[in-house]
Design an enzyme around this catalytic site. Structure first.
Site, PDB file in Angstrom:
ATOM      1  N   LYS A   1      -6.319 -12.784  -7.051  1.00 52.70           N
ATOM      2  CA  LYS A   1      -7.583 -13.098  -6.395  1.00 52.70           C
ATOM      3  C   LYS A   1      -8.699 -12.164  -6.852  1.00 52.70           C
ATOM      4  CE  LYS A   1      -7.672 -10.329  -2.206  1.00 52.70           C
ATOM      5  NZ  LYS A   1      -8.279 -10.329  -0.878  1.00 52.70           N
TER       6      LYS A   1
ATOM      7  N   LYS B   1       0.815  -1.216   0.000  1.00 54.54           N
ATOM      8  CA  LYS B   1       0.000   0.000   0.000  1.00 54.54           C
ATOM      9  C   LYS B   1       0.849   1.267   0.000  1.00 54.54           C
ATOM     10  CE  LYS B   1      -4.187  -2.001   1.881  1.00 54.54           C
ATOM     11  NZ  LYS B   1      -5.015  -2.260   3.057  1.00 54.54           N
TER      12      LYS B   1
ATOM     13  N   LYS C   1     -12.444  -6.575  -4.579  1.00 53.90           N
ATOM     14  CA  LYS C   1     -13.212  -5.343  -4.796  1.00 53.90           C
ATOM     15  C   LYS C   1     -12.398  -4.327  -5.584  1.00 53.90           C
ATOM     16  CE  LYS C   1     -15.659  -5.252  -0.369  1.00 53.90           C
ATOM     17  NZ  LYS C   1     -14.659  -5.718   0.611  1.00 53.90           N
TER      18      LYS C   1
HETATM   19  P1  ADP Z   1     -11.242  -7.452  -0.919  1.00 57.16           P
HETATM   20  O1  ADP Z   1      -9.831  -7.953  -1.104  1.00 57.16           O
HETATM   21  O2  ADP Z   1     -12.119  -7.836  -2.035  1.00 57.16           O
HETATM   22  O3  ADP Z   1     -11.309  -5.981  -0.561  1.00 57.16           O
HETATM   23  P2  ADP Z   1     -11.521  -7.907   1.891  1.00 57.16           P
HETATM   24  O4  ADP Z   1     -10.073  -7.639   2.083  1.00 57.16           O
HETATM   25  O5  ADP Z   1     -12.522  -6.904   2.383  1.00 57.16           O
HETATM   26  O6  ADP Z   1     -11.802  -8.225   0.345  1.00 57.16           O
HETATM   27  O7  ADP Z   1     -11.826  -9.331   2.536  1.00 57.16           O
HETATM   28  C1  ADP Z   1     -12.936  -9.659   3.330  1.00 57.16           C
HETATM   29  C2  ADP Z   1     -12.847 -11.163   3.581  1.00 57.16           C
HETATM   30  O8  ADP Z   1     -13.044 -11.889   2.356  1.00 57.16           O
HETATM   31  C3  ADP Z   1     -11.487 -11.627   4.120  1.00 57.16           C
HETATM   32  O9  ADP Z   1     -11.699 -12.652   5.089  1.00 57.16           O
HETATM   33  C4  ADP Z   1     -10.791 -12.190   2.909  1.00 57.16           C
HETATM   34  O10 ADP Z   1      -9.833 -13.186   3.231  1.00 57.16           O
HETATM   35  C5  ADP Z   1     -11.951 -12.787   2.104  1.00 57.16           C
HETATM   36  N1  ADP Z   1     -11.658 -12.756   0.670  1.00 57.16           N
HETATM   37  C6  ADP Z   1     -11.391 -11.639  -0.058  1.00 57.16           C
HETATM   38  N2  ADP Z   1     -11.184 -11.947  -1.354  1.00 57.16           N
HETATM   39  C7  ADP Z   1     -11.313 -13.296  -1.454  1.00 57.16           C
HETATM   40  C8  ADP Z   1     -11.211 -14.219  -2.538  1.00 57.16           C
HETATM   41  N3  ADP Z   1     -10.963 -13.810  -3.785  1.00 57.16           N
HETATM   42  N4  ADP Z   1     -11.415 -15.540  -2.296  1.00 57.16           N
HETATM   43  C9  ADP Z   1     -11.693 -15.974  -1.042  1.00 57.16           C
HETATM   44  N5  ADP Z   1     -11.797 -15.156   0.024  1.00 57.16           N
HETATM   45  C10 ADP Z   1     -11.620 -13.830  -0.159  1.00 57.16           C
END
Ligand code: ADP
Ligand code: NA
Length: 328
Positions: free
Chosen positions: A195, A114, A198
């Site tokens: 992965k 970041k 968002k």
């Molecule tokens: P993002 O990366 O989309 O912003 P967050 O960091 O808010 O998602 O993650 C919220 C939860 O969802 C966490 O427990 C994270 O490990 C899980 N998570 C996020 N992306 C994935 C993914 N592509 N596959 C499985 N679990 C995920």
């Protein structure tokens, strides 16, 4: 011996995507059954580490509440609350921050990433939010924390912080354990080597749990696979089609081998539509429940208010002890 207690949080930014749902929220639903005490926080304080429009943030908090309830979180079985309304999170964050060194935070992988992308633009919160995560967890003397692989380092920070506090002030915090989900990481539909997220800017890369059946079919139709038409599961060499199989497995509960066996007669183009249909079937009830709940702001606010009361009931006496240990 500490009373078993689960804690986890999600930022109120945008709608949860398929990765959040299958990788995190579904396991939260299961854990609220297995643990007599489970707290799930909408971590609005974390979300302001990047700029937020106040009106949109306010709406997103309610919208996220609707999404969590629609996915199966039950306010009778788990405490669902808004982090900023329990001010002890921030207070404990300060106390814990004073126990941690700058290099310890600067070595965290997410900070390295970041701080690279934000240069010097970001606020101090980008560096210190893992300390607030420590406080989120420890404030309730939580023992179990469901986390994705991306958060394991931050949980290790929490474990270290608990030990540092206990060494300085006497045995107080249980050292919380990670509950690593069994479900596989869901990958971006446009780049299956990263992965689903968002923040993936590529169009059609992410399936949101509120997407219409038409949007879901379109996104799967456009999903990147490869030049082999068979359906096989081989994440290293065939990440695209393997991601389809992983999603298919997660939404149906069938294991990967069964799915591959069932799909011998399909080419990947047809198989993508089969997976899209399975995702639609899984998300249709969730989506209609979100629509229903979204309209009822009074109910959503009630859920959060009563969740906050319950969270405070737990946090206030614990924080009272912490103050006294520290010498306040
Ligand atoms: P993002 O990366 O989309 O912003 P967050 O960091 O808010 O998602 O993650 C919220 C939860 O969802 C966490 O427990 C994270 O490990 C899980 N998570 C996020 N992306 C994935 C993914 N592509 N596959 C499985 N679990 C995920
Ligand atoms: Na419970």
């Amino acid at each position: 011996k500490a009373k078993p207690r689960v804690f986890s949080g999600i930022q109120p930014t945008g709608v949860p995507h398929l990765g959040n749902y299958l990788g995190a929220i579904e396991s939260w639903v299961q854990l609220q059954e297995e643990f007599s005490s489970a707290l799930y926080s909408i971590v609005d304080l974390h979300s302001i580490t990047v700029p937020q429009d106040p009106a949109i943030l306010r709406q997103s908090i309610l919208h996220m509440t609707a999404c969590l309830l629609a996915c199966g979180l039950n306010p009778e079985k788990a405490i669902i609350f808004q982090q900023s309304q329990v001010s002890e999170h921030t207070e404990l964050g300060w106390i814990l921050g004073c126990l941690l060194s700058m290099p310890r935070l600067q070595h965290l992988h997410q900070w390295k990433v970041k701080s690279q992308t934000q240069k010097n633009e970001g606020g101090v919160g980008l560096l210190t939010y893992p300390v607030l995560q420590c406080a989120d967890i420890l404030l309730y003397k939580s023992t179990h924390v469901p986390v994705g692989e991306d958060q394991v380092q931050h949980l290790e920070l929490t474990q270290d912080t608990a030990r540092i506090f206990n060494k300085k002030y006497g045995e107080f915090f249980p050292v919380p354990r990670a509950l690593l989900g069994t479900s596989k990481k869901i990958k971006s539909l446009r780049d299956p080597t990263i992965k689903m997220s968002k923040s993936d800017p590529k169009n059609l890369a992410t399936v949101n749990i509120t997407d219409s059946p038409e949007e879901i079919v379109l996104k799967f139709r456009k999903a990147v696979t490869d030049f082999t038409s068979e359906v096989t599961y081989d994440p290293d060499h065939r990440p695209g089609v393997s991601n389809m199989v992983a999603i298919h497995s997660a939404v149906t509960g069938l294991n990967v081998d069964e799915i591959v066996r069932q799909s011998v007669d399909l080419d990947t183009a047809r198989y993508k539509i089969v997976v899209a249909e399975a995702v639609i079937q899984k998300l249709t009830p969730v989506r209609s429940e979100i629509e229903k709940l979204k309209a009822d702001h009074g109910y959503l606010k009630n859920v959060l208010t009563s969740g906050t009361e319950k969270a405070k009931e737990l946090s206030i006496p614990i924080f009272q002890e912490i103050r006294s240990l520290v010498g306040f």
